[in-house]
Design a protein around this motif. Sequence first.
Motif, PDB file in Angstrom:
ATOM      1  N   GLY A 144       0.793  -1.231   0.000  1.00 29.20           N
ATOM      2  CA  GLY A 144       0.000   0.000   0.000  1.00 29.20           C
ATOM      3  C   GLY A 144       0.819   1.272   0.000  1.00 29.20           C
ATOM      4  O   GLY A 144       0.271   2.364   0.059  1.00 29.20           O
ATOM      5  N   LYS A 145       2.161   1.148  -0.094  1.00 27.14           N
ATOM      6  CA  LYS A 145       2.985   2.360  -0.150  1.00 27.14           C
ATOM      7  C   LYS A 145       2.859   3.031  -1.511  1.00 27.14           C
ATOM      8  O   LYS A 145       3.110   4.230  -1.640  1.00 27.14           O
ATOM      9  CB  LYS A 145       4.450   2.016   0.141  1.00 27.14           C
ATOM     10  CG  LYS A 145       4.689   1.558   1.582  1.00 27.14           C
ATOM     11  CD  LYS A 145       6.126   1.089   1.772  1.00 27.14           C
ATOM     12  CE  LYS A 145       6.328   0.491   3.158  1.00 27.14           C
ATOM     13  NZ  LYS A 145       7.675  -0.105   3.289  1.00 27.14           N
ATOM     14  N   THR A 205      11.381  -3.518   4.796  1.00 25.09           N
ATOM     15  CA  THR A 205      10.039  -3.042   5.189  1.00 25.09           C
ATOM     16  C   THR A 205      10.020  -1.576   5.597  1.00 25.09           C
ATOM     17  O   THR A 205       8.991  -0.931   5.527  1.00 25.09           O
ATOM     18  CB  THR A 205       9.474  -3.864   6.368  1.00 25.09           C
ATOM     19  OG1 THR A 205      10.446  -3.904   7.403  1.00 25.09           O
ATOM     20  CG2 THR A 205       9.132  -5.278   5.962  1.00 25.09           C
ATOM     21  N   ASP A 206      11.164  -1.043   6.053  1.00 27.74           N
ATOM     22  CA  ASP A 206      11.201   0.357   6.467  1.00 27.74           C
ATOM     23  C   ASP A 206      11.370   1.327   5.293  1.00 27.74           C
ATOM     24  O   ASP A 206      11.370   2.537   5.485  1.00 27.74           O
ATOM     25  CB  ASP A 206      12.357   0.593   7.450  1.00 27.74           C
ATOM     26  CG  ASP A 206      12.102  -0.070   8.782  1.00 27.74           C
ATOM     27  OD1 ASP A 206      10.907  -0.255   9.113  1.00 27.74           O
ATOM     28  OD2 ASP A 206      13.064  -0.417   9.485  1.00 27.74           O
ATOM     29  N   ALA A 207      11.520   0.785   4.074  1.00 33.00           N
ATOM     30  CA  ALA A 207      11.767   1.645   2.909  1.00 33.00           C
ATOM     31  C   ALA A 207      10.553   2.524   2.617  1.00 33.00           C
ATOM     32  O   ALA A 207       9.412   2.084   2.695  1.00 33.00           O
ATOM     33  CB  ALA A 207      12.086   0.776   1.693  1.00 33.00           C
ATOM     34  N   ARG A 208      10.820   3.780   2.299  1.00 32.33           N
ATOM     35  CA  ARG A 208       9.760   4.680   1.837  1.00 32.33           C
ATOM     36  C   ARG A 208       9.708   4.564   0.318  1.00 32.33           C
ATOM     37  O   ARG A 208      10.593   5.042  -0.377  1.00 32.33           O
ATOM     38  CB  ARG A 208      10.058   6.126   2.236  1.00 32.33           C
ATOM     39  CG  ARG A 208       9.975   6.334   3.731  1.00 32.33           C
ATOM     40  CD  ARG A 208      10.259   7.775   4.137  1.00 32.33           C
ATOM     41  NE  ARG A 208      10.231   7.874   5.589  1.00 32.33           N
ATOM     42  CZ  ARG A 208       9.112   8.054   6.303  1.00 32.33           C
ATOM     43  NH1 ARG A 208       7.947   8.209   5.683  1.00 32.33           N
ATOM     44  NH2 ARG A 208       9.153   8.098   7.615  1.00 32.33           N
ATOM     45  N   ILE A 209       8.672   3.898  -0.183  1.00 34.32           N
ATOM     46  CA  ILE A 209       8.568   3.627  -1.616  1.00 34.32           C
ATOM     47  C   ILE A 209       7.854   4.787  -2.303  1.00 34.32           C
ATOM     48  O   ILE A 209       6.775   5.202  -1.869  1.00 34.32           O
ATOM     49  CB  ILE A 209       7.788   2.321  -1.858  1.00 34.32           C
ATOM     50  CG1 ILE A 209       8.418   1.154  -1.096  1.00 34.32           C
ATOM     51  CG2 ILE A 209       7.672   2.017  -3.345  1.00 34.32           C
ATOM     52  CD1 ILE A 209       9.796   0.751  -1.561  1.00 34.32           C
ATOM     53  N   LYS A 210       8.471   5.318  -3.361  1.00 35.54           N
ATOM     54  CA  LYS A 210       7.863   6.421  -4.106  1.00 35.54           C
ATOM     55  C   LYS A 210       7.739   6.013  -5.574  1.00 35.54           C
ATOM     56  O   LYS A 210       8.602   5.317  -6.091  1.00 35.54           O
ATOM     57  CB  LYS A 210       8.761   7.664  -4.035  1.00 35.54           C
ATOM     58  CG  LYS A 210       9.017   8.174  -2.631  1.00 35.54           C
ATOM     59  CD  LYS A 210       8.149   9.381  -2.344  1.00 35.54           C
ATOM     60  CE  LYS A 210       8.430  10.017  -0.988  1.00 35.54           C
ATOM     61  NZ  LYS A 210       8.499   9.110   0.141  1.00 35.54           N
ATOM     62  N   PRO A 211       6.672   6.468  -6.237  1.00 31.65           N
ATOM     63  CA  PRO A 211       6.594   6.181  -7.668  1.00 31.65           C
ATOM     64  C   PRO A 211       7.722   6.894  -8.415  1.00 31.65           C
ATOM     65  O   PRO A 211       8.134   7.977  -8.011  1.00 31.65           O
ATOM     66  CB  PRO A 211       5.232   6.740  -8.085  1.00 31.65           C
ATOM     67  CG  PRO A 211       4.649   7.402  -6.904  1.00 31.65           C
ATOM     68  CD  PRO A 211       5.554   7.256  -5.735  1.00 31.65           C
ATOM     69  N   GLU A 268       5.958   5.095 -14.239  1.00 29.30           N
ATOM     70  CA  GLU A 268       6.191   3.738 -14.733  1.00 29.30           C
ATOM     71  C   GLU A 268       7.136   3.029 -13.771  1.00 29.30           C
ATOM     72  O   GLU A 268       8.350   3.101 -13.907  1.00 29.30           O
ATOM     73  CB  GLU A 268       6.775   3.759 -16.152  1.00 29.30           C
ATOM     74  CG  GLU A 268       5.920   4.511 -17.162  1.00 29.30           C
ATOM     75  CD  GLU A 268       4.496   3.976 -17.240  1.00 29.30           C
ATOM     76  OE1 GLU A 268       4.316   2.766 -17.474  1.00 29.30           O
ATOM     77  OE2 GLU A 268       3.561   4.777 -17.039  1.00 29.30           O
ATOM     78  N   GLY A 269       6.594   2.409 -12.772  1.00 28.48           N
ATOM     79  CA  GLY A 269       7.419   1.707 -11.790  1.00 28.48           C
ATOM     80  C   GLY A 269       7.688   2.575 -10.573  1.00 28.48           C
ATOM     81  O   GLY A 269       7.078   3.635 -10.401  1.00 28.48           O
ATOM     82  N   ILE A 270       8.619   2.104  -9.735  1.00 28.38           N
ATOM     83  CA  ILE A 270       8.935   2.854  -8.526  1.00 28.38           C
ATOM     84  C   ILE A 270      10.361   3.370  -8.600  1.00 28.38           C
ATOM     85  O   ILE A 270      11.173   2.888  -9.379  1.00 28.38           O
ATOM     86  CB  ILE A 270       8.772   1.985  -7.254  1.00 28.38           C
ATOM     87  CG1 ILE A 270       9.754   0.802  -7.255  1.00 28.38           C
ATOM     88  CG2 ILE A 270       7.348   1.491  -7.103  1.00 28.38           C
ATOM     89  CD1 ILE A 270      10.302   0.510  -5.896  1.00 28.38           C
ATOM     90  N   ASP A 271      10.617   4.389  -7.779  1.00 32.14           N
ATOM     91  CA  ASP A 271      11.968   4.941  -7.676  1.00 32.14           C
ATOM     92  C   ASP A 271      12.811   3.946  -6.873  1.00 32.14           C
ATOM     93  O   ASP A 271      12.580   3.772  -5.686  1.00 32.14           O
ATOM     94  CB  ASP A 271      11.871   6.291  -6.964  1.00 32.14           C
ATOM     95  CG  ASP A 271      13.224   6.959  -6.837  1.00 32.14           C
ATOM     96  OD1 ASP A 271      14.250   6.310  -7.160  1.00 32.14           O
ATOM     97  OD2 ASP A 271      13.264   8.123  -6.423  1.00 32.14           O
TER      98      ASP A 271
END
Lengths: 319, 260
Positions: A135-136, B13-19, B24-27
């Motif tokens: 959900g991130k 799990t602690d990663a801050r995921i950004k588009p 198109e995908g994640i950074d």
Amino acid sequence: MSGILVFAEHESGTFKKTAYELLGKASELAASLGTSVSAVVLGDAPASELGGFGASTVYQVAGDFSAYSTASTTDALAAAVAQASPDVILAPASFAGKDALPRLTARLNSGMGSECTDLRVEGSTVIGRRPMYAGKVYADVVVNRSPALFTVRANSFAQPTPAGGGAEVVAVSFSATTPAVTVTEAKAPEAVSVDLTEAERIVSGGRSLKSGEQFDAVIRPLGAALGATVGASRAAVDAGYASHSEQVGQTGKTVNPTLYIACGISGAIQHLAGMRTSKVIVAINKDPEAPIFEHATYGIVADLFEVCPALEAEFKSVL
Amino acid sequence: MKIGICAKVTPDTDARIKPAAGGEGIDESGHKMVVSPYDSFAIEEAIVTKEAHGGEVVSFTVGPESTVTQLRGSCLALGADRAVIIHDEAAIASDALGKAKALAAAIKKDDCSLVFCGKVAIDDDNVQVPAMVAECLGWALVSRVTDFALDGDTFTATRAMDGGVKHVVTGTLPAVITAERGLNTPRYAKLPAIMKAKRKPIDKLDLAALGLTADDMAPACTFTNFSAPPARPSGRILEGDVPDVVKELVSLLRNEAKVI
């Protein structure tokens, strides 16, 4: 090939709410696509009734499906798919949806969008919208083969209002081809409640409970007063206050309730990832800087040991 | 007996995921990469099974060659004997079924008869590859296992169904087992084992080595339009004495949010 086929799951002959949610959404999608909706039912359940929820045909596979089997679920669904030849297959993101549907997808040499929270039509294509990285982030998933399979999280769509009318029921038989395992024992859960992933209301406790005894004395009665399923943060589970199956978060259950009450949970990223799609979030924490408050619909900055019993009493008096 | 593990390397799990820019995908930049947490339970169970029954433990990964770091540290240093990395671009870029076909081919080539996987990889959350590997191999599958025991080629497993129900099941190898939290407590690597892991063999395979082509990897699924999660309407902190705020909260839940 045509139409949308919905896997309508039931428990001892009573359809699960996801069956109705999926049929309602399938009817909407089918109207845009100019196609029809059918359903597949495994074993004994009132198949014809699904006509009132939009299924024109129900493929009913005869057999004993009372003890879940990957093999017979996959083989039976494959037989129904062969008969229905759908363009799109919708299934709940339940145990079966996560266990048998990918196996079916491989057998059909196609693709599947998992755990969608929305579906829409663009042109003649059904597109799934789904959370990833717990959900991130969210992304669209398109399956460019037929049939396109999607599993959908419970509570993603409204329940349709039943109309009259029954569906045509087509009997389907199947032959067993998948290596099976045998269920020798089914153990009931220690406390009977709705599964976290399907729950409408969840009360969760964190490390601030300080002990398993206090978790049981404060969180469980509050959950009971609200008719909610009890959840826990990773910290609370690691400390032994609650069981592994109660953990909410990226390495636990991902939940989607209408009401989530977080008691003494700071709101670590991995916990937020598992519950951020909750419609209303209540946070109770004595630390005003706790990240959970940034996500809360309503926050109370106070000691949970004061707030929770008062809240339990208030729920008991008004509900 | 050869015991296989499917191990995926994902952001922590602690990663801050950004588009990524353009959606198109994640950074992918700057994340600490780890073996996906549920795969750690699979690794531990494979090692425990080898300790009890003998044999060899081989881990299988579809991913870039850089996954060597995590596989040495979190697989080989814990007791796996060998790692196989399928590093072909077409496999890495494929979808769950493409990756499952590649893993199944490698598992078959290595003649494994038992494969442990994590129940989910914490990046794409697909929960597809293990079941697809089982289907590609024509093997039995038991998902979300919290207890596992082997006796000859017969196994007994406990699987966690929805709603807290648990099933005890028995079956015959070959089988794919997916690990649920609670199956075991993964061990920590000890220094001598970490040193030893540096010399353990890592096979880097392309598709040709597996008898597959880029056509086999053509993805059925495409992911586009990545974005941050929908913003939540800003909330409010209820102020006052506990008895008053509790009454106010219940009233808001009932009359404003209409959820009770």
